[in-house]
Design a protein around this motif. Sequence first.
Motif, PDB file in Angstrom:
ATOM      1  N   ASN A 229       0.803  -1.259  -0.019  1.00 47.47           N
ATOM      2  CA  ASN A 229       0.104  -0.132   0.136  1.00 47.47           C
ATOM      3  C   ASN A 229       0.981   1.315  -0.131  1.00 47.47           C
ATOM      4  N   ASP A 230       0.267   2.359  -0.158  1.00 43.65           N
ATOM      5  CA  ASP A 230       1.009   3.775  -0.357  1.00 43.65           C
ATOM      6  C   ASP A 230       0.754   4.313   1.246  1.00 43.65           C
ATOM      7  N   LEU A 231       1.658   4.238   2.104  1.00 48.24           N
ATOM      8  CA  LEU A 231       1.464   4.600   3.651  1.00 48.24           C
ATOM      9  C   LEU A 231       1.509   6.119   3.823  1.00 48.24           C
ATOM     10  N   LEU A 232       1.823   6.898   2.871  1.00 51.69           N
ATOM     11  CA  LEU A 232       1.800   8.144   2.988  1.00 51.69           C
ATOM     12  C   LEU A 232      -0.016   8.623   2.839  1.00 51.69           C
ATOM     13  N   LYS A 233      -0.456   8.224   1.707  1.00 47.38           N
ATOM     14  CA  LYS A 233      -1.840   8.313   1.229  1.00 47.38           C
ATOM     15  C   LYS A 233      -2.815   7.467   2.006  1.00 47.38           C
ATOM     16  N   SER A 234      -2.558   6.229   2.399  1.00 45.83           N
ATOM     17  CA  SER A 234      -3.540   5.374   2.868  1.00 45.83           C
ATOM     18  C   SER A 234      -2.538   4.409   3.874  1.00 45.83           C
ATOM     19  N   PRO A 235      -2.103   4.890   5.108  1.00 46.63           N
ATOM     20  CA  PRO A 235      -1.474   4.067   5.985  1.00 46.63           C
ATOM     21  C   PRO A 235      -2.329   2.929   6.764  1.00 46.63           C
ATOM     22  N   LYS A 236      -1.835   1.846   6.778  1.00 41.82           N
ATOM     23  CA  LYS A 236      -2.435   0.860   7.298  1.00 41.82           C
ATOM     24  C   LYS A 236      -2.512   0.716   8.864  1.00 41.82           C
ATOM     25  N   PHE A 237      -1.738   1.277   9.546  1.00 41.42           N
ATOM     26  CA  PHE A 237      -1.517   1.244  11.152  1.00 41.42           C
ATOM     27  C   PHE A 237      -1.935   2.713  11.799  1.00 41.42           C
ATOM     28  N   ILE A 238      -2.452   3.638  10.947  1.00 43.27           N
ATOM     29  CA  ILE A 238      -2.822   4.754  11.545  1.00 43.27           C
ATOM     30  C   ILE A 238      -4.410   4.784  11.701  1.00 43.27           C
ATOM     31  N   LYS A 239      -4.940   5.377  12.809  1.00 40.80           N
ATOM     32  CA  LYS A 239      -6.491   5.010  12.984  1.00 40.80           C
ATOM     33  C   LYS A 239      -6.715   7.001  13.351  1.00 40.80           C
ATOM     34  N   LYS A 240      -7.919   7.165  13.579  1.00 36.30           N
ATOM     35  CA  LYS A 240      -8.227   8.561  13.940  1.00 36.30           C
ATOM     36  C   LYS A 240      -7.720   8.932  15.515  1.00 36.30           C
ATOM     37  N   ASP A 241      -7.518   7.931  16.266  1.00 34.41           N
ATOM     38  CA  ASP A 241      -6.832   8.469  17.588  1.00 34.41           C
ATOM     39  C   ASP A 241      -5.296   8.114  17.738  1.00 34.41           C
TER      40      ASP A 241
END
Length: 559
Positions: free
Chosen positions: A189-201
Amino acid sequence: MVQIDSLKKLIDCFEYLKRYYTDILDVLQAILELILLQKKYKIFYPGDKKEITRENLEYFIKRLGIEKSLILQASFKLSKLEKFFNQINLDLHLIEEFFYIITQQKTSNKLYGYSTPLQINHLLSGLLDVQENETIYNPCYGMGSIFFSLVQVQKNIRLYGEELDYRLSSIAFLILKICDISTATLYVNDLLKSPKFIKKDGGRLFDKVLCNPPLYAHVGIEFLKNDQRFTHIGAIAKHYPELAFLIHSLSHLKKRGVFIVRNQVLQKNSLEAKLREKLCSEKMIKAIIELPKNIFPHQNNDFSILVIEPNSKEVLHINAAHQFFYKKEGKYNHLIHLEEILKIFREHKEGEFSKITPLEKNYSGDLRASYFVSKEEKPKKNTLGQLGFMAMRGQRVYGGKNDEEVTFFDVGIADFKSLGFSEEFENLKKMGDKNKIEKYRLRSYDLLLSLRGMVPKVAILGEIKEVCVANAGVVVLRHEDIRKNIALYCFLFSLKGEQRLKKIYQESSDGVLNINHLLDLALPKNYEILYYKKMQNILQLSKEMDKIEKEILALKRGL
């Protein structure tokens, strides 16, 4: 001898497979599939009278769960492969060495940009100090060459990672299986546009983080300005993708992180300074290890390893760029004495190659280890900084949203007079940011130097009545005592001063004048008395040059 023969046979097999594929990545994936099949099921067995068939090969591939296998797509001879593998004694060290030779040493394969040198991987793994069952996050795992080193340090690990290129990821998944790493969550995936381990909190925290970022990646920055990961840092330098990966990784860091960065990131004094100051003020830098030059194939940059760890009160600088830590290997240097580097790091001690510095003293424009270690050895006397000179980079003060009507001169290198006082300027601006203009306004008798170039350009302002601001291609030197400014200009005009200044420019790794190194420029004792009076001779020559230039211009017009 057996290991050397096995390595040679494995390389020969790789060269044989090249005949059947048009893409070198396909060749690498194909041989890794074969290595995995042999390691798991010993499909090629010495003395086995029954030759393996393609049907058997397909059966074993399905058992391994390899999707889109490449060895089934080529018409090579299985009997030929059997001859190779019957003579190969496979183990993890051998496979890692083979991978290193194919991707790093044999640069004609053009795979060096996708992996990391074996010795660097070993050093990164040692610095990370992975404990049993710890979680390890890699934001750009590439081919996964680091997996070989990690599993040799600690078998029971849990890997997490993200990678943009699915083809590299396919190779990384094979290495996972070869290394018997069962617990891994790797995304494409593209971690800058769609990071897998980043949530709203916020981001998910991992025990350890490691990153050797892709230096040639194009990192668009506009869409990151409002991203929660980057807003607290400010602007991101688009020419340094490692900064984006480093800042992103801080959202996931729990215990310790190791990052490879170019030395320019540790030296420059603009956007990169914001991140450096944050890391220092929040006590995040545990160590900076400067690596030898020319250690990464086809790289003109110099590199360091940045060790990040919360609650670090002081920085351990290790100068592994010293000749003790490398030897020549073909065109490139080869890192040696890794255990000595790791020993210094683990014992956190000072010595011939290391220096411990409190973090509050690290707000410097140069955080390289060689700078700190060498500076303590022979401190210079009578430097510009010690004499009270200030240095600053010129700024662009127009073209922003805060522009309003204001008249000023934008002073650049084209305005430098070759001899004597510079008092006439060409680039008149009528719009700009008034607050910035007032902040960066030039004063009479300021010294101006070119920011870039192997041959330094120096000028001194005369009595200026107009509002002037140095542009971004200029460095300003200033002392409150006018006599000292004039004496310095005369010293830099001399052959001795010119040579010393030229050396500072030449030592810059990215062609940009380092302000800290400039302030370390040593002047002769009593330089003011020696050089101030020489200004009269310079001004006399300046008048004569002006007269000659007018005569030359008149001659040109008359022709």
